[in-house]
Design an enzyme around this catalytic site. Structure first.
Site, PDB file in Angstrom:
ATOM      1  N   PHE A   1       0.852  -1.185   0.000  1.00 38.35           N
ATOM      2  CA  PHE A   1       0.000   0.000   0.000  1.00 38.35           C
ATOM      3  C   PHE A   1       0.883   1.229   0.000  1.00 38.35           C
ATOM      4  O   PHE A   1       1.724   1.393   0.882  1.00 38.35           O
ATOM      5  CB  PHE A   1      -0.934   0.026   1.214  1.00 38.35           C
ATOM      6  CG  PHE A   1      -1.855   1.217   1.191  1.00 38.35           C
ATOM      7  CD1 PHE A   1      -2.970   1.237   0.368  1.00 38.35           C
ATOM      8  CD2 PHE A   1      -1.583   2.343   1.970  1.00 38.35           C
ATOM      9  CE1 PHE A   1      -3.807   2.350   0.314  1.00 38.35           C
ATOM     10  CE2 PHE A   1      -2.421   3.454   1.924  1.00 38.35           C
ATOM     11  CZ  PHE A   1      -3.531   3.452   1.100  1.00 38.35           C
TER      12      PHE A   1
ATOM     13  N   ASP B   1       9.319   2.594   1.378  1.00 39.29           N
ATOM     14  CA  ASP B   1       8.138   3.299   1.870  1.00 39.29           C
ATOM     15  C   ASP B   1       8.077   3.069   3.374  1.00 39.29           C
ATOM     16  O   ASP B   1       7.660   2.013   3.836  1.00 39.29           O
ATOM     17  CB  ASP B   1       6.882   2.766   1.177  1.00 39.29           C
ATOM     18  CG  ASP B   1       5.611   3.456   1.682  1.00 39.29           C
ATOM     19  OD1 ASP B   1       5.680   4.171   2.706  1.00 39.29           O
ATOM     20  OD2 ASP B   1       4.546   3.265   1.054  1.00 39.29           O
TER      21      ASP B   1
ATOM     22  N   LYS C   1       3.161   9.446   8.290  1.00 37.18           N
ATOM     23  CA  LYS C   1       2.346   9.217   9.483  1.00 37.18           C
ATOM     24  C   LYS C   1       2.886   9.764  10.814  1.00 37.18           C
ATOM     25  O   LYS C   1       2.356  10.720  11.347  1.00 37.18           O
ATOM     26  CB  LYS C   1       2.042   7.720   9.606  1.00 37.18           C
ATOM     27  CG  LYS C   1       1.113   7.252   8.474  1.00 37.18           C
ATOM     28  CD  LYS C   1       0.583   5.876   8.700  1.00 37.18           C
ATOM     29  CE  LYS C   1      -0.613   5.576   7.817  1.00 37.18           C
ATOM     30  NZ  LYS C   1      -0.306   5.004   6.497  1.00 37.18           N
TER      31      LYS C   1
HETATM   32  C1  LIG Z   1      -0.595   5.284   5.100  1.00 34.75           C
HETATM   33  C2  LIG Z   1       0.382   4.850   4.106  1.00 34.75           C
HETATM   34  C3  LIG Z   1       0.557   5.537   2.885  1.00 34.75           C
HETATM   35  C4  LIG Z   1      -0.347   6.677   2.455  1.00 34.75           C
HETATM   36  O1  LIG Z   1      -0.288   7.745   3.308  1.00 34.75           O
HETATM   37  P1  LIG Z   1      -1.404   8.920   3.188  1.00 34.75           P
HETATM   38  O2  LIG Z   1      -0.952   9.937   4.182  1.00 34.75           O
HETATM   39  O3  LIG Z   1      -2.721   8.302   3.535  1.00 34.75           O
HETATM   40  O4  LIG Z   1      -1.377   9.407   1.808  1.00 34.75           O
HETATM   41  C5  LIG Z   1       1.565   5.110   2.043  1.00 34.75           C
HETATM   42  N1  LIG Z   1       2.360   4.079   2.360  1.00 34.75           N
HETATM   43  C6  LIG Z   1       2.233   3.394   3.511  1.00 34.75           C
HETATM   44  C7  LIG Z   1       3.162   2.285   3.822  1.00 34.75           C
HETATM   45  C8  LIG Z   1       1.230   3.752   4.417  1.00 34.75           C
HETATM   46  O5  LIG Z   1       1.085   3.048   5.542  1.00 34.75           O
END
Ligand SMILES: *Cc1c(COP(=O)(O)O)cnc(C)c1O
Length: 399
Positions: free
Chosen positions: A129, A214, A243
């Site tokens: 994701f 990521d 986050k």
């Molecule tokens: C939450 C998340 C995203 C997206 O972040 P947003 O602030 O919702 O755009 C991307 N990569 C990972 C691994 C995430 O947990």
């Protein structure tokens, strides 16, 4: 009551009035132990005095000036992030998806400015994701999120999770980079073994690719290290954060080596709000706390406590918990019942948790939790499991 919010979320019928540390108080006056932390965001819990002070102090000075001008708070935060990581340079955005958009553009530009614009493809992993923009959705490759939104953004090649040979085969003359979450969060708290990350690093080195992590969910202390990559003994070229970085204030960041960022010159990328003084002041305050002596040690200690006791609960309630996964305080219970049922039973115990892919329930407490909260949470989980186990055995008896 009819809501005027776009109904894209399946929300619980629950709202909160205030928070104190790891606890949330609902509008009905009930106290909940918060093991969602706003989906891995509120690393310092709710209403942390240092964050409140940083935000209110900054609010009285200056909120926003745009990137037409220098922003000293951003310069300071970038300098600190680089000092604590592999990176030389930082771009600030407002969310995780935006941090990844910058990462993706940077990887493509890296090759383009070296005369290889045809190298724009990125290898990603199934179950990943990376966000909800059109490019990050394509990177994540999940059909249910892509359906109905037109042609999928070109340039992503997805391979099976943990399949190194498939990743190697997917690399071709048009490949620019490999993108991976060191611990897959939304995909079900699946930990990528350090050897796998090392093998990807070697592959990138051999083929002239950039390695992109990521760390939007794992970064800033969640796994017990400041960054999850620090467990692996290797470094990426580009890393996305978001986050936890603002502890609840929206902020994202793309960190990179000077080499990887060589194409990103003036005018190549931008954001109106990115790196604004409010977000930057809070980000600096988050780092003040997370980098303080003993903070990450507490994360590792609480993680161990939780993992040991959760493993016991798994043995006692195999009809409810199939497996305990995760690193630090990014923990997952692979459920033997529908994960939504377990989330609901936990909520009935006044413990808030988050569902994830692969039928997993995520436990994402704020990183400030102590022994008392761990014990309280375990009691709640035990009672929820016990109720679900007796329902499961009754259902079995009825068949
Ligand atoms: C939450 C998340 C995203 C997206 O972040 P947003 O602030 O919702 O755009 C991307 N990569 C990972 C691994 C995430 O947990």
């Amino acid at each position: 009551m009819k809501s005027h919010l776009l109904p894209t979320y399946a929300r619980a019928d629950l709202a909160f009035e205030r928070g104190e540390g790891a606890w949330l108080v609902s509008t009905a006056g009930e106290r909940y132990l918060d093991f969602t932390a706003g989906v891995a965001v509120n690393v310092l819990g709710h209403a942390h005095p240092q964050l409140v002070a940083a935000l209110t102090e900054q609010a009285q000075k200056i909120w926003h000036v745009s990137n037409l001008f220098r922003i000293p708070e951003a310069e300071r935060l970038a300098e600190r992030l680089c000092r604590e990581s592999f990176a030389d340079t930082v771009f600030f955005a407002n969310s995780g998806a935006e941090a990844l958009e910058c990462s993706i553009k940077m990887a493509r530009k890296f090759h383009a400015v070296q005369g290889r614009p045809e190298r724009f493809r990125i290898v990603t992993f199934e179950g990943a994701f990376h966000g909800r923009t059109l490019a990050t959705l394509a990177a994540g490759g999940q059909k249910k999120y892509l359906e109905g939104f037109g042609p999928v953004t070109e340039g992503f090649d997805q391979v099976a999770f943990g399949d190194f040979d498939a990743a190697k085969r997917a690399v071709g003359d048009a490949t620019a980079a490999i993108l991976i979450e060191p611990v897959m969060g939304e995909g079900g708290v699946r930990v990528v073994p350090p050897q796998f990350l090392k093998a990807l690093r070697e592959l990138c080195n051999q083929r002239g690719l950039l390695l992109m992590f990521d760390e939007v969910q794992t970064g800033v202390g969640r796994t017990g290290e400041l960054f999850a990559y620090q467990r692996s003994g290797i470094v990426p070229d580009i890393m996305a954060l978001a986050k936890a970085l603002g502890g609840g204030f929206p902020v994202g960041a793309c960190l990179a080596t000077a080499d990887a960022a060589q194409g990103m010159t003036a005018g190549t990328h931008g954001s109106t709000f990115g790196g604004n003084p409010l977000a930057m002041s809070v980000g600096n305050a988050v780092l003040d706390v997370v980098l303080a002596r003993g903070f990450l040690e507490n994360v590792r200690k609480m993680s161990l406590r939780l993992k040991q006791r959760l493993a016991e609960l798994k043995d006692r309630f195999p009809s409810v918990i199939e497996e305990v996964r995760g690193e630090g305080l990014l923990l997952g219970l692979k459920a033997a019942v529908p994960n939504g049922d377990l989330v609901k039973e936990l909520r009935a115990e006044k413990l808030l948790a988050v569902a994830a892919g692969d039928n997993v329930v995520r436990l994402l407490p704020p990183l400030i939790i102590g022994e008392a909260e761990v014990i309280e949470a375990l009691g709640m989980i035990e009672r929820a499991c016990s109720r679900l186990a007796s329902t499961a055995s009754k259902e079995k008896a009825a068949v």
